[in-house]
Scaffold this motif. Structure first.
Motif, PDB file in Angstrom:
ATOM      1  N   ALA A 584       0.855  -1.192   0.000  1.00 30.64           N
ATOM      2  CA  ALA A 584       0.000   0.000   0.000  1.00 30.64           C
ATOM      3  C   ALA A 584       0.888   1.239   0.000  1.00 30.64           C
ATOM      4  N   ARG A 585       0.377   2.324  -0.594  1.00 28.03           N
ATOM      5  CA  ARG A 585       1.085   3.597  -0.648  1.00 28.03           C
ATOM      6  C   ARG A 585       0.162   4.714  -0.186  1.00 28.03           C
ATOM      7  N   ARG A 586       0.745   5.657   0.587  1.00 28.00           N
ATOM      8  CA  ARG A 586      -0.058   6.800   1.030  1.00 28.00           C
ATOM      9  C   ARG A 586       0.867   7.916   1.515  1.00 28.00           C
ATOM     10  N   ASN A 587       0.778   9.068   0.842  1.00 30.09           N
ATOM     11  CA  ASN A 587       1.470  10.284   1.283  1.00 30.09           C
ATOM     12  C   ASN A 587       2.962  10.060   1.544  1.00 30.09           C
ATOM     13  N   GLY A 588       3.656   9.532   0.565  1.00 32.43           N
ATOM     14  CA  GLY A 588       5.093   9.347   0.706  1.00 32.43           C
ATOM     15  C   GLY A 588       5.495   8.153   1.534  1.00 32.43           C
ATOM     16  N   LEU A 589       4.533   7.370   1.977  1.00 30.62           N
ATOM     17  CA  LEU A 589       4.826   6.177   2.766  1.00 30.62           C
ATOM     18  C   LEU A 589       4.365   4.946   2.005  1.00 30.62           C
ATOM     19  N   GLU A 590       5.246   3.988   1.870  1.00 36.01           N
ATOM     20  CA  GLU A 590       4.917   2.746   1.176  1.00 36.01           C
ATOM     21  C   GLU A 590       5.276   1.575   2.081  1.00 36.01           C
ATOM     22  N   GLY A 591       4.373   0.606   2.188  1.00 37.54           N
ATOM     23  CA  GLY A 591       4.630  -0.553   3.027  1.00 37.54           C
ATOM     24  C   GLY A 591       4.141  -1.818   2.360  1.00 37.54           C
ATOM     25  N   SER A 592       4.754  -2.931   2.690  1.00 38.64           N
ATOM     26  CA  SER A 592       4.336  -4.211   2.132  1.00 38.64           C
ATOM     27  C   SER A 592       4.667  -5.325   3.113  1.00 38.64           C
ATOM     28  N   ILE A 593       3.914  -6.391   2.992  1.00 35.73           N
ATOM     29  CA  ILE A 593       4.130  -7.596   3.765  1.00 35.73           C
ATOM     30  C   ILE A 593       4.006  -8.777   2.810  1.00 35.73           C
ATOM     31  N   PHE A 594       4.832  -9.794   2.977  1.00 36.10           N
ATOM     32  CA  PHE A 594       4.836 -10.894   2.020  1.00 36.10           C
ATOM     33  C   PHE A 594       5.198 -12.196   2.720  1.00 36.10           C
ATOM     34  N   VAL A 595       4.775 -13.293   2.096  1.00 40.07           N
ATOM     35  CA  VAL A 595       5.101 -14.633   2.582  1.00 40.07           C
ATOM     36  C   VAL A 595       5.347 -15.518   1.364  1.00 40.07           C
ATOM     37  N   GLY A 596       6.258 -16.444   1.479  1.00 39.38           N
ATOM     38  CA  GLY A 596       6.583 -17.304   0.352  1.00 39.38           C
ATOM     39  C   GLY A 596       6.864 -18.725   0.796  1.00 39.38           C
ATOM     40  N   ILE A 597       6.776 -19.634  -0.163  1.00 40.02           N
ATOM     41  CA  ILE A 597       7.085 -21.046   0.067  1.00 40.02           C
ATOM     42  C   ILE A 597       8.127 -21.469  -0.953  1.00 40.02           C
ATOM     43  N   ASN A 598       9.259 -21.934  -0.478  1.00 38.20           N
ATOM     44  CA  ASN A 598      10.284 -22.506  -1.341  1.00 38.20           C
ATOM     45  C   ASN A 598      10.128 -24.016  -1.406  1.00 38.20           C
ATOM     46  N   ASN A 599      10.608 -24.607  -2.518  1.00 39.06           N
ATOM     47  CA  ASN A 599      10.445 -26.049  -2.754  1.00 39.06           C
ATOM     48  C   ASN A 599       8.980 -26.439  -2.575  1.00 39.06           C
ATOM     49  N   LEU A 600       8.157 -25.796  -3.374  1.00 41.76           N
ATOM     50  CA  LEU A 600       6.713 -25.911  -3.249  1.00 41.76           C
ATOM     51  C   LEU A 600       6.209 -27.343  -3.333  1.00 41.76           C
TER      52      LEU A 600
END
Length: 638
Positions: A584-600
């Protein structure tokens, strides 16, 4: 007229673990990565078979970062001081380019690190967590003001490791400063530091040991506490000036210091220590002009490098340093003038020709003379050339053909690892020479990007590794007689449609020895080890306007041999990665959260293979299905 893959950072690159370079270059045909989990041995990279012989680090491939050589004068490369989270762009030349870059240019990876952002000040912290104790903390800062731009970056990475005896820690930092010194000149300064106080080597296993317990470390590696500690500092400076339209002059200087200590899994000389100093200077002039009423680009330049290693070997008493058994000063100097011309001979046809002459001098000064004086020197010099045509079917479609030669002199480590057990150089190891022929087609139509290349490479005196049962894990080298490589590389990427895009690539490698006799065995017709005949990769990405994103990457690696005699193989395997997040982005601030799986697919596979290893210890298993995740913030001060 080369096969070139150009990769620019996209948002999905921000949501990888940030552990190894292959995260950035996935989907590149003709490029095979191994050893993503053993940080002592480093990531292994092979381009059309060049580099496949490497027991550690990179061989046969040139690497540059911000225009500064990462490859040493003796043409070996360590990747530990390149942080994948800092890459902004990666250009990969697949195939020989020695006419421009010199010795050991079976391929080129040219990396540009992240530039200063356009704003006055930006700060971007990122934190990644993963199974098996993986933890990476990053901080990027940068900005621009007037004629000055800067970027600062630091990271700390650690893990316990899935396998026993595979823990690691390292800290990396970089400062990149850019000055617009005048309207037609600029100056860049780069400073980097890398420190790894802990990196343990679990070693390779036999097939029976892999089947019994893939998490175990080699008993010898535990007994001798195999691993390494490194501290490295480097600095680069580049000045460019455009004295007039179409003309550019550049000069680049660089310096590197590396303090290295390692413990290998054997007694006699099993502990290595060296202090390395490296310096170099590159000059280049480019002139865009008109030749016989047609556009022409002429390029001329020269490289100089010097490398000085103060090396000692000690006996390894089960991890405790024993008696000194080797001490020597090793020096390598290299000089390489080159010239290249690119001429638009007709409206749709370009002719490219280039040539280079390389001179290398190796010297060793023996400081441990109880077994005699092993001091000596060797000189290798050879010319390389290339010629190619590019035919422009349309403004976005090209057919090209290319013929190029490349030679690959042994690195200092390869020359000094003498099977006779003495200091000095191995007198029986010589440079290898290759001649490459290539035909390709590439284009971009309606947003679809496509690229296909067919090549044939013949190599004389192929340098191949082997091990002795008395020193398992220590690689020695010899020349095979002759080999040939035939291959096909193809890639297709779709345009974005409603946030969805995909790409697929395929690599076919038919490599075999044509002349090769070792230990009275004729290996003619045997398949080149370490490279799968078939490899597929596919990628699908989706980004929703509300900020949700997802990605699936799959890879199929076919079966391949792990020794020259073709008596042992590495089984085929399928890997996958699933990535999901929100930003998400708002007024000069950007943030993100993520999750991943290796060797699916939770595949049982070997992440690395050691070619021609002793005692059948070819395999280094990779981890099963595992999860990672993280957060990223970007704050802008206008």
């Amino acid at each position: 007229p080369n096969s070139i893959t150009q990769i620019t950072r996209n948002p999905q690159h921000n949501y990888q673990p940030g552990a190894t370079l292959d995260e950035f270059a996935r989907g590149t045909p003709g490029v095979f990565f191994q050893n993503q989990f053993n940080f002592t041995q480093d990531l292994r990279i092979a381009i059309r078979g060049f580099g496949a012989r490497s027991p550690f680090g990179v061989r046969g491939i040139q690497m540059r970062v911000d225009g500064i050589p990462q490859t040493l004068p003796d043409r070996q490369t360590q990747l530990d001081s390149i942080d994948p989270s800092l890459i902004e762009r990666m250009d990969i030349i697949r195939g020989p380019s020695a006419a421009l870059y010199g010795n050991a240019s079976g391929g080129l990876i040219d990396i540009t690190t992240r530039e200063a952002p356009p704003e006055k000040f930006v700060i971007m912290p990122r934190q990644v967590f993963g199974q098996y104790g993986y933890l990476k903390s990053e901080l990027f800062m940068g900005g621009r003001q007037g004629n000055f731009a800067y970027s600062l970056y630091g990271s700390h990475t650690q893990q316990d490791g899935w396998r026993d005896h595979s823990a690691m820690q390292n800290t990396f930092s970089q400062a990149k400063l850019n000055f617009q010194t005048s309207h037609n000149s600029d100056l860049m300064l780069v400073f980097r530091e890398f420190y790894s106080p802990l990196s343990r080597d679990p070693g390779a296993l036999t097939r029976a040991e892999v089947q019994a317990n893939p998490r175990q470390a080699s008993m010898r590696n535990v007994q001798y506490n195999a691993g390494e500690e490194i501290r490295q500092e480097e600095m680069g400076i580049r000045f460019r000036q455009r004295p007039s339209v179409g003309k550019e002059f550049s000069v680049t200087g660089h310096w590197l210091q590396r303090d290295f200590q390692s413990r290998q899994a054997f007694f006699d000389g099993g502990q290595v220590q060296f202090d390395r100093q490296v310096g170099g200077l590159m000059m280049q002039f480019v002139n865009d002009h008109i030749l016989f009423n047609r556009p022409n680009r002429f390029l001329i330049g020269a490289d100089y490098g010097i490398q000085n290693d103060d090396r000692q070997r000690f006996n390894n008493n089960s991890g405790v340093r024993g008696a000194l058994n080797l001490s020597q000063i090793e020096r390598v100097q290299s000089i390489g003038p080159f010239v290249r011309n690119e001429w638009n001979v007709a409206d749709k046809l370009d002719l490219v020709m280039g040539g280079r002459w390389d001179w290398l001098n190796y010297q060793v000064k023996d400081q441990f003379k109880t077994d005699g004086n092993q001091s000596g020197s060797r000189t290798v010099s050879q010319a390389s050339g290339s010629v190619g045509l590019v035919y422009h079917l349309t403004a976005r479609q090209q057919i090209y053909t290319h013929v190029a030669s490349v030679f690959e002199a042994p690195t200092t480590t390869e020359l000094l690892n003498n099977p006779a057990g003495r200091g000095g150089f191995n007198p029986h190891l010589n440079a290898q020479t290759s001649l490459s022929n290539e035909l390709g087609f590439r284009g971009n139509s309606a947003g679809f990007q496509y690229d296909t290349a067919v090549f044939f490479i013949r190599t004389w005196d192929e340098i191949t590794p082997f091990e002795l049962s008395s020193s398992p894990g220590r690689a020695f080298f010899r020349n095979a007689g002759q080999s040939r490589r035939m291959g096909v590389e193809t890639r297709l990427a779709t345009p974005e449609w409603k946030g969805l895009r995909g790409e697929v690539s395929y690599t076919y490698s038919n490599f075999e020895f044509e002349k090769y006799v070792v230990n009275d065995m004729n290996l003619k017709g045997n398949v080149f080890p370490g490279i799968p005949t078939h490899r597929w990769e596919g990628l699908v990405r989706y980004a929703h306007p509300f900020g949700f994103f997802g990605q699936v990457h799959v890879q199929r690696v076919g079966e391949f041999f792990v020794n020259d005699t073709n008596t042992a193989t590495n089984p085929a395997y399928n890997l996958g990665q699933f990535l999901l997040g929100w930003e998400a982005r708002r007024n000069g601030l950007e943030g993100s959260i993520f999750v991943g799986i290796n060797n699916l697919f939770d595949a049982q596979y070997n992440a690395n293979t050691r070619v021609n290893a002793a005692l059948g210890r070819y395999y280094e298993p990779g981890p099963p299905l595992n999860v990672f995740g993280g957060v990223r913030i970007r704050i802008v001060a206008f």
